[in-house]
Design an enzyme around this catalytic site. Structure first.
Site, PDB file in Angstrom:
ATOM      1  N   GLU A 106      13.304  57.175  72.156  1.00  9.55           N
ATOM      2  CA  GLU A 106      14.095  57.223  73.391  1.00  9.55           C
ATOM      3  C   GLU A 106      14.568  58.623  73.764  1.00  9.55           C
ATOM      4  O   GLU A 106      14.657  58.956  74.959  1.00  9.55           O
ATOM      5  CB  GLU A 106      15.308  56.285  73.266  1.00  9.55           C
ATOM      6  CG  GLU A 106      14.978  54.815  73.445  1.00  9.55           C
ATOM      7  CD  GLU A 106      14.575  54.127  72.157  1.00  9.55           C
ATOM      8  OE1 GLU A 106      14.616  52.893  72.106  1.00  9.55           O
ATOM      9  OE2 GLU A 106      14.210  54.841  71.186  1.00  9.55           O
ATOM     10  N   GLU A 137      12.984  48.483  67.858  1.00 11.74           N
ATOM     11  CA  GLU A 137      14.292  47.843  67.734  1.00 11.74           C
ATOM     12  C   GLU A 137      14.157  46.325  67.640  1.00 11.74           C
ATOM     13  O   GLU A 137      14.936  45.659  66.958  1.00 11.74           O
ATOM     14  CB  GLU A 137      15.169  48.250  68.921  1.00 11.74           C
ATOM     15  CG  GLU A 137      15.540  49.727  68.855  1.00 11.74           C
ATOM     16  CD  GLU A 137      16.251  50.210  70.101  1.00 11.74           C
ATOM     17  OE1 GLU A 137      17.436  50.549  69.999  1.00 11.74           O
ATOM     18  OE2 GLU A 137      15.620  50.244  71.174  1.00 11.74           O
TER      19      GLU A 137
END
Length: 242
Positions: free
Chosen positions: A125, A105
């Protein structure tokens, strides 16, 4: 500032290095805070016209420090501003190794990406019962929706070579050439008019035409006049950022 984030200047380019190689540059609160401060300071410095972000060791960034998260201590939202708003200064991610979860990210918040050929990129995640809250859910802005969904729902990474094919990575090179290739790109950016570069980044990212005042801000600037003079006089321009 601690030694968790290292900086080195090359003329108008600032190289910023995540420096927790013993834990694959996992993002804990101190590292996040130091990186946030470094990016803000670099963006406010008119002498810095491009930033190269890389990692120490064999991994760019493995994401959030899960051991710290499991202990319930610290904050992990200190870079949300960078994910959402970014900086005016162009940022090149130099992936010396894999970028996963929050590390990936972080890459998405950058403008250009140079990656080691053997690097892997992904948002893992969901494998830890979480989701990519640091901008990973905007991945479909950068790659086909089907690819974004597969990455987000399976948590499986993609290779740098495939990322290059779909336009997520600008260059995929041998690991030992990553930093030099990123610096070459950064120097090419830094050689251009800073006002024009900043406005180009802003408008391209926002996917829109400029407003009249934005045109005037750049086209009536001293740098615009200097660029025209330098062309006519067959010399390199001397930019002032004004």
């Amino acid at each position: 500032m601690s030694d968790l984030v290292l900086t080195e200047r090359f003329a108008n380019v600032l190289v910023v290095t995540l420096n927790r190689p013993e834990v694959r540059n996992a993002l804990n609160t101190p590292l996040i805070d130091d990186l946030s401060e470094t990016l803000r300071e670099a963006d406010a410095d008119p002498a810095v016209r491009a930033i190269v972000l890389t990692g120490a060791g064999q991994v760019f960034c493995s994401g959030m420090d899960l051991k710290a998260f499991a202990k319930g201590g610290g904050r992990f939202d200190g870079l949300v501003w960078f994910f959402k708003e970014g900086v005016a200064t162009p940022v090149i991610a130099a992936l010396n190794g894999s970028a996963l979860a929050g590390g990936f990210e972080l890459v998405l918040a950058c403008d250009l990406v140079v990656a080691a050929e053997d690097a892997k990129l992904g948002i893992a995640e969901v494998k830890r019962g979480l989701f990519a809250a640091g901008g990973g859910t905007t991945l479909a802005d950068r790659v086909p929706l089907s690819v974004a969904l597969e990455m987000g729902l399976t948590g499986e990474p993609i290779t740098a070579a495939y990322a290059r094919e779909i336009g997520l990575v600008n260059r995929a090179v041998p690991a030992e050439l990553v930093l030099s290739e990123a610096l070459t790109l950064a120097e090419r950016i830094a050689a251009n008019g800073p006002l024009g570069v900043a406005m180009s980044k802003k408008l391209i990212r926002e996917r829109r035409w400029p407003e009249a005042e934005e045109v005037a801000q750049v086209f009536r600037s001293k740098d615009a006049a200097e660029g025209a003079r330098a062309f006519a006089e067959r010399r390199g321009p001397v930019w002032t950022g004004a």
